[in-house]
Design a protein around this motif. Structure first.
Motif: not given
Length: 677
Positions: A313-314, A92, A341, A388-390
């Motif tokens: 989680t970023e 990542e 971000w 997550k992540k969307k």
């Protein structure tokens, strides 16, 4: 990894210039060398705060800071931050940013090696990039208000709390059309603790890719707020719906089983082991936490609750800030912001081309309709378990650019009050699941009135607005339904506090150091907010009864008589700015634009410990930026440094120091220059 990088870093290419105030102006070759220089300078000035962030990332801050440190250790563990970083760092973190992190870590390890007496806890070094990023993500999680959400769960009274508890910070941008000089004006005024890993550290970074002055937290690989010759930006904490809370449906027949999509699943047990410092002892403490399909899970007296949000989680926000430091115009800056971000925070922007911008940033999931997302949700279905992540795209975020009335602001209030009334956007234009706050505060009420009243601003008038000491009229505080009733109490009805009530009635709502009314109000609210906090009521709007008002005004009078032998106490007598041997009166309060947060001491005085900290004013013209700044204490957190307290007198007098971005001027005016080791 670090050893191979060190062969590529030429320390002779890194020069730290210290000006008369001890501010580091760091000139380097590559981005990695610049990061090494920033890490070295920060460690020289505040190595302890860098270590606190690392220790929390390792779950060992409690060994140094006791119960206070244990809170950070526990939050980091509960949220599973370190495990996530360890599993995803390589995939990542952007490849071009990894050398920056590696160089920063290398400098910290080198400093620890050469200064072993400053190491807080043995066998922690060498630290790693995972340690640094875990500290970053913990900080961003706290900025995204996760601490408030966990407090609700631990208290066992989740349903009683409202989300989106306001905090401090001011930022203002004024377009050239609104200034007498034809310049853009920008104020950066984030309110943070004055010490520790989330305090501001001032620096100036220079290489072929950037030339920027501003501030970061100890351990930051670039500046989080600041300005270069092209543009600048500041952050304020925002309060949309970052976090969802679920109550699990537990199996009465089988321990630790919860219903999920018509089947019983078993919670993953996670055991936290800490050593907590109590005096000379370190007491081992063990706690059990859990993990469900939703994420971090906590057992309370009322059941099992799960929290879910984006910030844990970023991990690419450090890379985004580094890129923002290099931006040269609105287009390049916006492209960087659109990477999304940064998991939270508002942003107020201005540039030399005359553009101003406000964005209420964040990572928000695609939440399904049919759920009351700002309330506690049923934790028994994948239907409300977003992926997550969307997240919602950047164009869905609150964004306002170049309003005709020529100004933008935020004081942690609702984004729908950020400019003149006629140009404030309609809330119905935005996805309701984001949950943008609709709350105002005393600072926003006052600031909106001041900006609307003056059609053209001189630079001195702009500074005077930021440094305003006055409360709005009527008095406003978001947790109290009608604070103004305090000044309407009849002295004849309460003769024992008639003197206090008469002072409040005659108070002009100013909070300068000579104000007796401000002294009463400041101490009253300190007592009252402590009462709300202790009873789990501080995050919701309270109807303050007359009996409660009278009770706490009596406490104020008793306090004044005990510690000052009189009821005629000026704000500067009770509210002090103290460090080392310096002890100065300071005006302001948590509720005015000159925000001061204080801690009540045994001697009966309030010592400032947060709020106004790093302040930066920027004027953008065709030739670039003209910058002034001030810090609450000084450039160094080390008591033996001449810069431990040298900005304090300027700070309390609302005065500033000039900053130059010109490298030749930096060299000429530097009091010393050197290469890191």
């Amino acid at each position: 990894m670090v050893s191979s990088l060190m062969a590529q870093i030429d320390k002779s290419n890194i020069t730290i210039y210290r000006d008369a105030w001890g501010i580091p102006h760091i000139h380097a070759g590559t981005d990695a060398e610049l990061a090494y220089g920033l890490a070295w300078a920060t460690a020289e000035d505040d190595f302890a705060s860098i270590q606190e962030s690392i220790l929390a990332a390792r779950g060992r801050l409690a060994e140094v800071k006791g119960r206070e440190g244990a809170i950070y250790d526990a939050v980091c563990f509960v949220l599973g931050i370190r495990e996530y970083i360890e599993a995803n760092y390589e995939s990542e973190i952007p490849e071009d940013f990894k050398p920056v992190l590696e160089a920063y870590v290398a400098a910290i390890n080198q400093y620890a090696k050469l200064h072993p007496k400053e190491v807080l806890l043995k066998k922690v070094f060498p630290v790693t990039e995972v340690d640094m990023m875990t500290g970053y993500v913990l900080g961003m999680s706290l900025i995204a208000n996760i601490g408030d959400e966990l407090a609700k769960i631990f208290s066992g009274s989740v349903e009683l709390f409202e989300l989106n508890k306001p905090r401090g910070s001011n930022a203002i941008a004024v377009a050239p059309s609104r200034t007498t000089s034809g310049e853009s004006f920008l104020l950066l005024n984030s309110h943070q603790p004055l010490t520790g890993p989330y305090s501001w550290y001032e620096a100036h970074l220079i290489n072929d890719n950037m030339n920027i002055h501003g501030a970061t937290f100890p351990g930051g690989t670039s500046l989080f707020i600041g300005a270069n010759n092209h543009l600048g930006w500041g952050h304020t904490v925002n309060h949309p719906d970052f976090t969802d809370i679920y109550k699990l449906e537990m199996n009465p027949e089988e321990k630790l089983q919860y219903r999920y999509d018509n089947e019983w699943k078993t919670l993953k047990v996670r055991k936290l082991k800490l050593k907590v410092k109590f005096g000379f002892l370190k007491i081992p403490i063990k706690r059990k936490f859990y993990w469900s399909e939703y994420g971090p899970t906590i057992k309370t007296k009322k059941g099992f609750y799960t929290v879910k949000f984006a910030a844990n989680t970023e991990m690419k926000h450090a890379a985004q800030w580094f890129a923002m430091n290099k931006a040269t115009d609105l287009e390049s800056f916006t492209e960087i912001l659109d990477r999304q971000w940064l998991s939270g925070t508002n942003l107020v922007y201005a540039d030399k081309d005359g553009h101003i911008m406000f964005r209420s940033n964040g990572l928000f999931p695609h939440r399904k309709e049919g759920y009351e997302w700002q309330k506690v949700l049923e934790g028994n279905t994948s239907d409300n378990n977003w992926e997550k992540k969307k997240y919602l795209s950047a164009d869905k975020m609150f964004h306002l650019e170049d309003p005709d009335c020529g100004y933008l602001f935020n004081t942690n209030n609702s984004p729908f009050n950020c400019t003149c009334v006629e140009e404030n956007p309609d809330p119905s234009m935005y996805d309701s699941s984001i949950g943008y706050s609709r709350k105002e505060n005393n600072r926003s009420t006052r600031l909106a009135a001041l900006l609307a009243a003056d059609t053209m601003l001189t630079y001195d008038e702009f500074k005077a607005i930021k440094y305003d000491y006055a409360w709005a009229d009527p008095l406003y505080e978001y947790t109290v339904s009608d604070l103004n009733k305090l000044r309407e109490l009849d002295p004849a009805t309460y003769p024992d506090i008639a003197d206090i009530l008469n002072t409040l009635k005659n108070w002009n709502l100013d909070s300068n150091i000579d104000s007796e009314g401000a002294a009463i109000m400041t101490l009253f609210l300190d007592y009252y907010m402590s009462y709300l906090y202790e009873n789990g009521l501080n995050a919701s709007v309270q109807d303050m009864t007359e009996a409660v008002m009278v009770e706490y005004l009596r406490k104020v009078k008793k306090h004044f008589k005990k510690h000052f032998k009189t009821v005629n106490v000026k704000l500067g007598d009770i509210q002090r700015h103290v460090r080392g041997n310096v002890d100065l009166p300071i005006g302001g309060s948590p509720y005015v634009l000159s925000a001061v947060y204080s801690e009540l001491q045994k001697n009966g005085k309030l010592y400032m410990d947060g709020g106004e900290s790093f302040i930066q004013f920027i004027r953008f013209g065709p030739d670039g930026a003209k910058i002034e700044s001030i810090n609450a204490y000084g450039a160094s957190a080390k008591p033996d440094s001449p810069h431990y307290t040298d900005q304090m007198e300027l700070f309390v007098n609302q005065e500033l120091k000039p900053i130059t971005l010109d490298l030749e001027t930096v060299k000429k005016e530097a009091k010393r220059s050197y290469h890191p080791k």
